[in-house]
Design a protein around this motif. Structure first.
Motif, PDB file in Angstrom:
ATOM      1  N   PHE A 255       0.827  -1.206   0.000  1.00  0.00           N
ATOM      2  CA  PHE A 255       0.000   0.000   0.000  1.00  0.00           C
ATOM      3  C   PHE A 255       0.864   1.260   0.000  1.00  0.00           C
ATOM      4  O   PHE A 255       0.665   2.171  -0.804  1.00  0.00           O
ATOM      5  CB  PHE A 255      -0.916  -0.024   1.227  1.00  0.00           C
ATOM      6  CG  PHE A 255      -1.687   1.240   1.464  1.00  0.00           C
ATOM      7  CD1 PHE A 255      -2.741   1.592   0.642  1.00  0.00           C
ATOM      8  CD2 PHE A 255      -1.356   2.080   2.523  1.00  0.00           C
ATOM      9  CE1 PHE A 255      -3.462   2.755   0.869  1.00  0.00           C
ATOM     10  CE2 PHE A 255      -2.070   3.243   2.763  1.00  0.00           C
ATOM     11  CZ  PHE A 255      -3.124   3.584   1.929  1.00  0.00           C
ATOM     12  N   LEU A 256       1.845   1.306   0.873  1.00  0.00           N
ATOM     13  CA  LEU A 256       2.696   2.490   0.976  1.00  0.00           C
ATOM     14  C   LEU A 256       3.583   2.667  -0.253  1.00  0.00           C
ATOM     15  O   LEU A 256       3.929   3.800  -0.616  1.00  0.00           O
ATOM     16  CB  LEU A 256       3.565   2.408   2.236  1.00  0.00           C
ATOM     17  CG  LEU A 256       2.831   2.539   3.565  1.00  0.00           C
ATOM     18  CD1 LEU A 256       3.798   2.382   4.725  1.00  0.00           C
ATOM     19  CD2 LEU A 256       2.089   3.866   3.674  1.00  0.00           C
ATOM     20  N   GLN A 257       3.940   1.561  -0.897  1.00  0.00           N
ATOM     21  CA  GLN A 257       4.791   1.639  -2.078  1.00  0.00           C
ATOM     22  C   GLN A 257       4.013   1.953  -3.359  1.00  0.00           C
ATOM     23  O   GLN A 257       4.620   2.210  -4.402  1.00  0.00           O
ATOM     24  CB  GLN A 257       5.536   0.304  -2.278  1.00  0.00           C
ATOM     25  CG  GLN A 257       6.447  -0.091  -1.126  1.00  0.00           C
ATOM     26  CD  GLN A 257       7.525   0.930  -0.851  1.00  0.00           C
ATOM     27  OE1 GLN A 257       8.188   1.397  -1.774  1.00  0.00           O
ATOM     28  NE2 GLN A 257       7.705   1.275   0.416  1.00  0.00           N
ATOM     29  N   SER A 258       2.692   1.940  -3.287  1.00  0.00           N
ATOM     30  CA  SER A 258       1.865   2.003  -4.504  1.00  0.00           C
ATOM     31  C   SER A 258       1.121   3.326  -4.673  1.00  0.00           C
ATOM     32  O   SER A 258       0.152   3.396  -5.431  1.00  0.00           O
ATOM     33  CB  SER A 258       0.848   0.853  -4.486  1.00  0.00           C
ATOM     34  OG  SER A 258       1.504  -0.395  -4.457  1.00  0.00           O
ATOM     35  N   LYS A 259       1.570   4.382  -4.008  1.00  0.00           N
ATOM     36  CA  LYS A 259       0.866   5.666  -4.088  1.00  0.00           C
ATOM     37  C   LYS A 259       0.726   6.146  -5.528  1.00  0.00           C
ATOM     38  O   LYS A 259      -0.351   6.583  -5.957  1.00  0.00           O
ATOM     39  CB  LYS A 259       1.592   6.704  -3.240  1.00  0.00           C
ATOM     40  CG  LYS A 259       1.666   6.352  -1.760  1.00  0.00           C
ATOM     41  CD  LYS A 259       2.618   7.278  -1.016  1.00  0.00           C
ATOM     42  CE  LYS A 259       2.873   6.800   0.397  1.00  0.00           C
ATOM     43  NZ  LYS A 259       3.889   7.618   1.097  1.00  0.00           N
ATOM     44  N   ALA A 260       1.815   6.085  -6.290  1.00  0.00           N
ATOM     45  CA  ALA A 260       1.768   6.538  -7.688  1.00  0.00           C
ATOM     46  C   ALA A 260       0.898   5.622  -8.533  1.00  0.00           C
ATOM     47  O   ALA A 260       0.202   6.079  -9.457  1.00  0.00           O
ATOM     48  CB  ALA A 260       3.182   6.605  -8.258  1.00  0.00           C
ATOM     49  N   ILE A 261       0.916   4.334  -8.236  1.00  0.00           N
ATOM     50  CA  ILE A 261       0.084   3.370  -8.982  1.00  0.00           C
ATOM     51  C   ILE A 261      -1.392   3.676  -8.782  1.00  0.00           C
ATOM     52  O   ILE A 261      -2.188   3.677  -9.737  1.00  0.00           O
ATOM     53  CB  ILE A 261       0.401   1.932  -8.540  1.00  0.00           C
ATOM     54  CG1 ILE A 261       1.857   1.591  -8.838  1.00  0.00           C
ATOM     55  CG2 ILE A 261      -0.529   0.936  -9.227  1.00  0.00           C
ATOM     56  CD1 ILE A 261       2.310   0.262  -8.249  1.00  0.00           C
ATOM     57  N   TYR A 262      -1.782   3.951  -7.537  1.00  0.00           N
ATOM     58  CA  TYR A 262      -3.183   4.271  -7.260  1.00  0.00           C
ATOM     59  C   TYR A 262      -3.626   5.501  -8.050  1.00  0.00           C
ATOM     60  O   TYR A 262      -4.720   5.505  -8.640  1.00  0.00           O
ATOM     61  CB  TYR A 262      -3.388   4.529  -5.766  1.00  0.00           C
ATOM     62  CG  TYR A 262      -3.277   3.305  -4.894  1.00  0.00           C
ATOM     63  CD1 TYR A 262      -3.967   2.137  -5.203  1.00  0.00           C
ATOM     64  CD2 TYR A 262      -2.493   3.315  -3.739  1.00  0.00           C
ATOM     65  CE1 TYR A 262      -3.867   1.020  -4.391  1.00  0.00           C
ATOM     66  CE2 TYR A 262      -2.395   2.202  -2.918  1.00  0.00           C
ATOM     67  CZ  TYR A 262      -3.077   1.055  -3.249  1.00  0.00           C
ATOM     68  OH  TYR A 262      -2.988  -0.058  -2.453  1.00  0.00           O
ATOM     69  N   GLN A 263      -2.813   6.523  -8.099  1.00  0.00           N
ATOM     70  CA  GLN A 263      -3.200   7.744  -8.811  1.00  0.00           C
ATOM     71  C   GLN A 263      -3.273   7.506 -10.314  1.00  0.00           C
ATOM     72  O   GLN A 263      -4.171   8.014 -10.996  1.00  0.00           O
ATOM     73  CB  GLN A 263      -2.226   8.876  -8.479  1.00  0.00           C
ATOM     74  CG  GLN A 263      -2.287   9.349  -7.034  1.00  0.00           C
ATOM     75  CD  GLN A 263      -3.699   9.699  -6.573  1.00  0.00           C
ATOM     76  OE1 GLN A 263      -4.491  10.298  -7.316  1.00  0.00           O
ATOM     77  NE2 GLN A 263      -4.040   9.321  -5.346  1.00  0.00           N
ATOM     78  N   GLN A 264      -2.345   6.726 -10.824  1.00  0.00           N
ATOM     79  CA  GLN A 264      -2.364   6.406 -12.253  1.00  0.00           C
ATOM     80  C   GLN A 264      -3.621   5.628 -12.625  1.00  0.00           C
ATOM     81  O   GLN A 264      -4.284   5.931 -13.632  1.00  0.00           O
ATOM     82  CB  GLN A 264      -1.126   5.574 -12.586  1.00  0.00           C
ATOM     83  CG  GLN A 264      -1.084   5.032 -14.010  1.00  0.00           C
ATOM     84  CD  GLN A 264       0.149   4.166 -14.231  1.00  0.00           C
ATOM     85  OE1 GLN A 264       1.282   4.632 -14.103  1.00  0.00           O
ATOM     86  NE2 GLN A 264      -0.061   2.902 -14.539  1.00  0.00           N
ATOM     87  N   GLU A 265      -3.965   4.631 -11.816  1.00  0.00           N
ATOM     88  CA  GLU A 265      -5.147   3.818 -12.119  1.00  0.00           C
ATOM     89  C   GLU A 265      -6.430   4.603 -11.891  1.00  0.00           C
ATOM     90  O   GLU A 265      -7.437   4.362 -12.569  1.00  0.00           O
ATOM     91  CB  GLU A 265      -5.128   2.545 -11.274  1.00  0.00           C
ATOM     92  CG  GLU A 265      -3.986   1.605 -11.604  1.00  0.00           C
ATOM     93  CD  GLU A 265      -3.925   1.261 -13.091  1.00  0.00           C
ATOM     94  OE1 GLU A 265      -4.980   0.923 -13.674  1.00  0.00           O
ATOM     95  OE2 GLU A 265      -2.832   1.334 -13.672  1.00  0.00           O
TER      96      GLU A 265
END
Length: 352
Positions: A255-265
């Protein structure tokens, strides 16, 4: 009658049923995390660091920093004073209502999620706007000074947004705790997907608790409570919390490593929503609202028509097998433009 489809694998944008590939427009993985390879990579890194599970209590003498790190981020992300994670959204809801149970009179909004029920009697199928309109008068008839209002942040089944401007007009003479379940908005709606907390925070006449599953948009098997430090500390001190398993640490790491992934998706999801909405805007079979991926229809036969043409959508009785069918098309960030065009074309043919 709804038709149950049995599968032996996790759906993504498609799934295979009886040897035939179908497009899949159902489920609550709005950002597609369960099938996101970049997210899976971070999850595997987390498993190597923390193992596949954490078989201990949060109140033990051994403290894993990942819990405090993720909770500090969730508080900062949402604007809450404090955040507390638990192993599921359902457990989160049950802990909140159980620990508040003797602290005031409960008032439930219509169609509140089962995670927040004390008994089945807490659920009723009515109009949220009607409930809000009669709330001040209802509250005025109660002799109790301490009141606990329980509501969803929106209706994810009928695809209806909720207006919370009424909160500002709740009587200051009462001590009111507002508990809001934001499970279906958190990660999608609000600034950068931060949900509803900051929208409700300015109402200083109430004590605010926002809780959410992390398993929808964020793809994390867990739940979170957002609120004042004093209240959250009381939850931490309760055996209900100390005796429960925590979120699997590997998921919090991902979760903490995926901040940019969440925004992209999230941006991809909005593009898909905009494309699908542009196709069906002239039709009258759906209820939906801006930037939300759920489209509700009362024409339940649409499910069978789409299945016959290689598309599966959500259609089942809820919240129990004895209730009415809820039929919805649900968009995710995994879908391609071609998927959206195919779905829209079939719906236009069904509606003609």
């Amino acid at each position: 009658m709804n038709e149950v489809v049995h599968i032996d694998h996790l759906p993504g944008r498609t799934l295979t049923v009886e040897g035939k590939e179908h497009l899949y427009f159902s489920g609550t993985s709005y950002l597609g995390m369960a099938r996101n390879e970049a997210f899976q990579k971070h999850l595997l890194e987390g498993i190597r660091l923390y193992g596949s599970n954490y078989s201990s209590s949060r109140i033990s003498n051994l403290k894993l920093q990942i819990f405090e790190e993720s909770e500090a981020y969730l508080a900062q992300f949402t604007g809450a004073e404090t955040a507390l994670t638990m192993s599921s959204g359902f457990l989160t809801g049950q802990m909140v209502v159980r620990l508040l149970e003797n602290k005031g009179r409960f008032l439930y909004a219509p169609r509140t999620h089962p995670a927040l029920w004390r008994t089945q009697a807490d659920f009723y199928d009515g109009s949220f706007n009607t409930w809000v309109a009669t709330l001040p008068e209802t509250i005025g008839t109660f002799p109790e000074n301490d009141l606990i209002l329980i509501t969803n942040s929106l209706d994810p089944l009928l695809a209806q947004p909720y207006d919370f401007s009424w909160v500002a007009h709740l009587p200051a003479s009462k001590s009111i705790t507002l508990v809001v379940d934001d499970s279906h908005g958190f990660g999608v709606l609000g600034k950068e997907g931060a949900g509803i907390f900051s929208k409700l925070q300015p109402y200083t006449n109430i004590r605010l608790l926002v809780l959410s599953s992390l398993g929808k948009a964020f793809g994390i098997p867990g739940g979170v409570i957002l609120g004042e430090k004093e209240t959250i500390d009381q939850f931490k001190a309760n055996p209900f919390f100390g005796g429960s398993s925590p979120v699997i640490p590997a998921y919090l790491y991902a979760f903490l490593q995926s901040k940019a992934i969440y925004q992209q998706e999230r941006e991809r999801l909005f593009q898909n929503i905009q494309l699908f909405t542009s196709h069906i805007a002239g039709l009258s079979i759906f209820d939906y609202f801006s930037r939300y991926p759920v489209y509700y229809t009362r024409q339940h036969q649409l499910c069978t028509y789409l299945k016959d043409n290689g598309v599966l959508i959500s259609s089942f009785p809820y919240p129990s097998p004895q209730d009415d069918l809820i039929t919805r098309v649900i968009i995710s960030s995994l879908h391609t433009e071609e998927d959206i065009h195919t779905l829209a074309k079939l719906i236009e043919e069904f509606s003609s």
